[in-house]
Scaffold this motif. Structure first.
Motif, PDB file in Angstrom:
ATOM      1  N   CYS A  65       0.844  -1.206   0.000  1.00  0.00           N
ATOM      2  CA  CYS A  65       0.000   0.000   0.000  1.00  0.00           C
ATOM      3  C   CYS A  65       0.881   1.259   0.000  1.00  0.00           C
ATOM      4  O   CYS A  65       2.099   1.197   0.146  1.00  0.00           O
ATOM      5  N   LEU A  68       1.456   3.493   2.130  1.00  0.00           N
ATOM      6  CA  LEU A  68       2.220   3.883   3.328  1.00  0.00           C
ATOM      7  C   LEU A  68       3.717   3.650   3.118  1.00  0.00           C
ATOM      8  O   LEU A  68       4.553   4.272   3.756  1.00  0.00           O
ATOM      9  N   SER A  89      -4.147   1.307  11.912  1.00  0.00           N
ATOM     10  CA  SER A  89      -4.296   0.163  12.817  1.00  0.00           C
ATOM     11  C   SER A  89      -2.919  -0.389  13.181  1.00  0.00           C
ATOM     12  O   SER A  89      -1.896   0.092  12.703  1.00  0.00           O
ATOM     13  N   THR A 128      -1.808  -3.091  12.107  1.00  0.00           N
ATOM     14  CA  THR A 128      -1.234  -3.640  10.865  1.00  0.00           C
ATOM     15  C   THR A 128      -0.397  -2.561  10.174  1.00  0.00           C
ATOM     16  O   THR A 128       0.718  -2.822   9.702  1.00  0.00           O
ATOM     17  N   CYS A 129      -0.924  -1.329  10.128  1.00  0.00           N
ATOM     18  CA  CYS A 129      -0.182  -0.230   9.487  1.00  0.00           C
ATOM     19  C   CYS A 129       1.128   0.017  10.245  1.00  0.00           C
ATOM     20  O   CYS A 129       2.181   0.221   9.639  1.00  0.00           O
ATOM     21  N   LEU A 166       3.602  -2.646   9.368  1.00  0.00           N
ATOM     22  CA  LEU A 166       4.167  -2.460   8.018  1.00  0.00           C
ATOM     23  C   LEU A 166       5.308  -1.449   8.074  1.00  0.00           C
ATOM     24  O   LEU A 166       6.407  -1.687   7.578  1.00  0.00           O
ATOM     25  N   SER A 204      -5.339   5.849   6.156  1.00  0.00           N
ATOM     26  CA  SER A 204      -5.096   4.419   5.949  1.00  0.00           C
ATOM     27  C   SER A 204      -6.436   3.732   5.668  1.00  0.00           C
ATOM     28  O   SER A 204      -7.475   4.397   5.661  1.00  0.00           O
ATOM     29  N   CYS A 205      -6.409   2.428   5.497  1.00  0.00           N
ATOM     30  CA  CYS A 205      -7.687   1.713   5.274  1.00  0.00           C
ATOM     31  C   CYS A 205      -8.656   1.933   6.439  1.00  0.00           C
ATOM     32  O   CYS A 205      -9.804   2.330   6.207  1.00  0.00           O
ATOM     33  N   PRO A 206      -8.214   1.719   7.711  1.00  0.00           N
ATOM     34  CA  PRO A 206      -9.190   1.901   8.796  1.00  0.00           C
ATOM     35  C   PRO A 206      -9.753   3.325   8.879  1.00  0.00           C
ATOM     36  O   PRO A 206     -10.942   3.506   9.072  1.00  0.00           O
ATOM     37  N   GLY A 237      -2.483   7.034   2.300  1.00  0.00           N
ATOM     38  CA  GLY A 237      -1.593   5.932   1.901  1.00  0.00           C
ATOM     39  C   GLY A 237      -2.361   4.624   1.957  1.00  0.00           C
ATOM     40  O   GLY A 237      -1.780   3.553   1.948  1.00  0.00           O
ATOM     41  N   SER A 238      -3.680   4.735   2.014  1.00  0.00           N
ATOM     42  CA  SER A 238      -4.526   3.544   2.191  1.00  0.00           C
ATOM     43  C   SER A 238      -4.367   2.538   1.061  1.00  0.00           C
ATOM     44  O   SER A 238      -4.319   2.899  -0.111  1.00  0.00           O
ATOM     45  N   GLY A 239      -4.331   1.270   1.452  1.00  0.00           N
ATOM     46  CA  GLY A 239      -4.225   0.207   0.455  1.00  0.00           C
ATOM     47  C   GLY A 239      -5.470   0.085  -0.406  1.00  0.00           C
ATOM     48  O   GLY A 239      -5.435  -0.521  -1.472  1.00  0.00           O
TER      49      GLY A 239
HETATM   50 FE1  SF4 Z   1      -2.762  -2.581   5.548  1.00  0.00          FE
HETATM   51 FE2  SF4 Z   1      -4.372  -0.639   4.702  1.00  0.00          FE
HETATM   52 FE3  SF4 Z   1      -2.744  -0.172   6.785  1.00  0.00          FE
HETATM   53 FE4  SF4 Z   1      -1.725  -0.423   4.301  1.00  0.00          FE
HETATM   54  S1  SF4 Z   1      -3.117   1.193   5.013  1.00  0.00           S
HETATM   55  S2  SF4 Z   1      -0.938  -1.413   6.175  1.00  0.00           S
HETATM   56  S3  SF4 Z   1      -3.102  -1.990   3.393  1.00  0.00           S
HETATM   57  S4  SF4 Z   1      -4.455  -1.644   6.720  1.00  0.00           S
END
Ligand code: SF4
Length: 442
Positions: A32, A34, A54, A56-57, A60, A117-119, A149-151
């Motif tokens: 993504c 980010l 989140s 997850t971000c 990453l 981001s996605c969230p 920077g959202s996926g």
């Molecule tokens: Fe995953 Fe979306 Fe965060 Fe990128 S922005 S790390 S795809 S949750």
């Protein structure tokens, strides 16, 4: 304008500009946006990137930029907890508190990027409004800017595009002539580029992004600009909107691409041919010699590009015309001919309908094509590289081509060597261990 054909290869009669593009809209395997923070935070030295996302971000960023853990980091993640995601807390208030905490602890920060981001997108957190509100609170010491920077919305290089487009919309207005060079180049490459432009007599060169907040360019109707990266489509639109003129040309990758790009600038500014030759002849000769050394291992070899960095078309043009490689498929996430057309012009069409030019991805179908084609090198993301290596294909990680200096003359030989190395490595392992299976990609 006399065009760049005087010093660069002329557009072949059958060029890839007009071949039908295979458009795919299936599952894709790309990081993504980010990811761009990794190289942007190194370039912008008084900026902080606060990802509103989140865990997850956060993972990453931490794993992708792990080398930064010993330094005072200039990126972080404001974690959205379950109650934020459920709409039970006012995320805007919490964001204000986080920013207050951060800026009081880090008085060196002059630009704060609130990165979506996605969230944050899923809960529709309005970061543009937050950036406006916080800018009013912290101006003029700190400029607060929002980008995504959202996926869901961006592939990995589009994070930079999204960031630079946001900056471009806010650049101060000017009536003066200037040349804006757009794209985050490593400092050493930026210095070489400035040296070449200075040699051609082109003054008032400004770069976006600049290393410090106060040094970003000014823009107006007498501004001209060049893109150094082909993934800057949103930034292109933002600068055109501000009245600046785009100088479209092949990307400065390899000797011919760099010469073609400089020639377009020289023509625009009326630089004499003799001066152009004086400034470019020696570095051109150096670049050709360095490329020729690495090209010995590349000539006649086939290559297949999965869509990843958006650099695929300029790279394929360089590897075909300067290194003698044969592209079988050139995949790119998006193809914008206003940006990439001059490079497509210079890629000749071969026999049997190759290369295929593809846009977007349906990863399973594309894997089937790569397996059937058995290219000598496959350029792809990290997620695909190891499985393909295990199947006996030689791969090159696309991300390396974004974080390694590859632009302009002095990098041309190193760029060719980046592609020669995995071939040599595989040949060496085969010689030493004829029965070995390769588990790790270069
Ligand atoms: Fe995953 Fe979306 Fe965060 Fe990128 S922005 S790390 S795809 S949750």
């Amino acid at each position: 304008m006399t065009g760049y054909a005087a010093t660069a290869p002329a557009a072949p009669r059958g060029s890839c500009r007009d071949v039908p593009i295979l458009k795919e809209r299936g599952q894709r395997e790309v990081f993504c946006g980010l990811t761009g923070i990794i190289w942007l935070h190194r370039k912008m030295q008084d900026a902080f990137f606060l990802v509103v996302g989140s865990r997850t971000c956060a993972h990453l960023l931490q794993s992708a930029a792990g080398v930064m853990i010993f330094a005072e980091p200039r990126f972080g993640t404001a974690i959205l907890e379950e109650q934020d995601l459920a709409g039970m807390a006012d995320a805007q208030d919490e964001l204000d508190r986080e920013v207050e905490r951060l800026l009081s602890r880090r008085p060196d920060i002059r630009q704060l990027f609130l990165v979506g981001s996605c969230p944050s997108e899923v809960i529709k957190l309005d970061l543009a409004r937050a950036a406006e509100r916080l800018s009013a609170v912290y101006a003029p010491e700190v400029q607060v800017v929002n980008f995504t920077g959202s996926g869901i919305e961006t592939t990995f290089t589009q994070g930079e595009d999204s960031c630079l487009a946001a900056l471009a919309r806010d650049l101060p207005e000017t009536d003066e002539e200037n040349l804006i060079v757009v794209g985050a180049l490593p400092d050493v490459v930026e210095d070489q580029m400035r040296g070449l432009l200075h040699g051609l007599g082109i003054e008032n060169v400004q770069v976006l992004p600049a290393a410090r907040a106060g040094d970003h360019p000014t823009v107006g109707p007498r501004s001209r600009f060049i893109l150094t990266q082909p993934f800057l489509g949103e930034t292109l639109a933002a600068l055109l909107q501000r009245g600046a003129k785009h100088l479209s040309a092949p990307f400065p990758i390899g000797e011919a691409g760099t010469t073609a790009r400089l020639q377009v600038i020289a023509d625009e500014y009326g630089v004499e041919a003799a001066r152009f030759a004086t400034i470019t002849d020696a570095p051109r000769a150096r670049a050709r010699k360095a490329v020729a050394a690495a090209a010995r291992d590349l000539s006649g070899r086939t290559i297949f590009f999965f869509p990843d960095s958006q650099l695929e078309i300029p790279l394929a043009r360089f590897l075909t015309n300067e290194c003698g490689m044969i592209p079988l498929e050139i995949g790119q996430p998006y193809i914008t001919k206003d940006i990439i057309g001059p490079d497509l012009d210079l890629i000749p069409t071969g026999e049997n309908g190759v290369p295929t030019i593809s846009e977007g991805q349906d990863v399973d179908l594309q894997l089937d094509r790569a397996r059937a084609a058995r290219p000598d090198i496959t350029v792809c993301g990290l997620g695909l590289a190891n499985p393909l290596e295990a199947e006996g294909l030689t791969t090159k990680w696309a991300i390396e081509l974004v974080i390694t200096p590859v632009h302009f003359y002095e990098q041309a030989g190193d760029l060719a060597a980046l592609f020669a190395r995995p071939l040599r490595r595989r040949a060496l392992i085969k010689t030493m261990h004829p029965n070995a299976r390769l588990e790790a990609a270069e």
